[in-house]
Design a protein around this motif. Structure first.
Motif: not given
Length: 287
Positions: A1-23
Motif C-alpha cells: 500500500m502506498s503511504t504519505d508518511i511513516l508511523i514508527s511504533e515505539v511501544g515495545p521499547r520506549d513504551g515498556l521501558q519504564p514499566i516494572k512488570s515485565i511483559m
C-alpha cells in the motif's frame, strides 16, 4: 500500500521501558504480530542495554529474531553505546537509533556521558556499521531538543549544532525528540525548519511526547514543515525515567486517526490497530 508518511511504533521499547512488570517474550511477539497485521512497517522493538539495568529488555535479541520473520518490517533498536550497537547488529536489526541529548544535564543523567562523548560514540558506531554491516541504518535522535526538566532552556543553536555533529560523525539521519513534552507548534515549526536547512535530506523523525496535551498539534506542525516520519506508542505508553515529570508518547491510534481523517495515507488499518492495542493497555493498567 502506498503511504504519505511513516508511523514508527515505539511501544515495545520506549513504551515498556519504564514499566516494572515485565511483559513475557511471547506476548511481545504477539503484540508485534498484531501491529504488523494492522499495517505498521517500522517498530522499535527493544533496547540493547545490560539486563541488570533494564530487565524488561533482557530478551532483546529474541525479540529481534522474531520481528525479522515479518516481511517488509523495519526492525529498529535503541543502542546507547558501541557495545549495544554490536549486539543489536549481531541480532540482525535493520536500524539502530542512538539517543544524543541536546541538554548537557540530561545527557549525563540518561547515558552517563557528556554530549561530546556521545558524538564520539556515534562516530564509533557508524564506523563499526561501515566495517561490519553497511546495510544497517544509523539514526541519532536529538533528545530534549525542545527543553529539559533537569536543565530548563535548551538553546536552539546547540540543538542544531549537535544534529550537524552527529551527521558529520556518520549517522544517516538525525531527528528531534521532545523528551519532556515541552514543545509547542510554533517551536516545532521553527526548529524542524532549521534542522532541514542544516542537514537537508538527513533530517529525520519527529519523536514527540504528550505531557501537556500538545502531541498531536505538534505532529501536525511538524508535518506542515515537511516531516514525514513520526514515532508514537500504543496507548501513549512511555516516558523517560531521566526526565522527571515527563509522561508518555503521542498515542499511535490518535495519530493514525488524525492523518487518515485528513486524507494523509499511513498504510495502517485503524480497526486492526485497535485490536493490537490490547497488550499495551494491559501494561498501562498493570493487568
Amino acid at each position: 500500500m502506498s503511504t504519505d508518511i511513516l508511523i514508527s511504533e515505539v511501544g515495545p521499547r520506549d513504551g515498556l521501558q519504564p514499566i516494572k512488570s515485565i511483559m513475557p517474550t511471547e506476548k511481545k511477539n504477539a503484540w508485534m504480530d498484531a501491529l504488523y497485521k494492522a499495517g505498521v512497517r517500522e517498530i522499535e522493538v527493544a533496547s540493547f542495554v545490560p539486563a541488570k539495568m533494564l530487565p524488561q529488555m533482557a530478551d532483546a535479541a529474541d525479540i529481534v529474531r522474531h520481528a525479522k520473520t515479518l516481511p517488509g518490517l523495519t526492525v529498529m533498536a535503541l543502542v546507547p553505546n558501541l557495545k549495544g550497537a554490536q549486539a543489536a547488529i549481531e541480532a540482525g536489526v535493520h536500524k539502530v537509533t542512538i539517543p544524543v541529548s541536546a541538554s548537557a544535564a540530561h545527557s549525563l543523567a540518561n547515558v552517563r556521558k557528556t554530549r561530546e562523548e556521545m558524538i564520539e560514540e556515534v562516530k564509533r558506531i557508524a564506523q563499526y556499521r561501515n566495517d561490519h554491516a553497511p546495510q544497517v541504518k544509523v539514526e541519532a535522535g536529538i533528545a530534549t531538543a525542545f527543553g529539559c526538566t533537569l536543565q530548563g532552556l535548551v538553546p536552539e543553536d546547540e540543538v542544531i549544532w549537535i544534529a550537524e555533529q552527529v551527521i558529520a560523525a556518520g549517522a544517516d539521519e538525525s531527528g528531534l525528540s521532545d523528551t519532556t513534552g515541552y514543545a509547542n507548534p510554533a517551536q516545532i515549526k521553527r526548529l524542524f525548519r532549521r534542522l532541514k536547512s542544516a542537514i537537508g535530506s538527513k533530517a529525520g523523525a519527529a519523536h514527540l511526547h504528550n505531557t501537556r496535551g500538545l502531541g498531536l498539534a505538534n505532529c501536525l506542525a511538524a508535518y506542515e514543515e515537511g516531516v514525514t516520519s513520526f514515532d508514537s506508542s500504543m496507548g501513549g505508553l512511555g516516558g523517560c525515567p531521566y526526565a522527571p515529570g515527563a509522561s508518555g508518547n503521542v498515542v499511535t491510534e490518535d495519530l493514525v486517526f488524525m492523518f487518515e481523517a485528513m486524507g494523509v495515507k499511513t498504510g495502517i488499518n485503524l480497526d486492526l490497530l485497535f485490536e493490537a492495542r490490547k497488550p499495551s493497555l494491559q501494561m498501562k493498567t498493570g493487568f
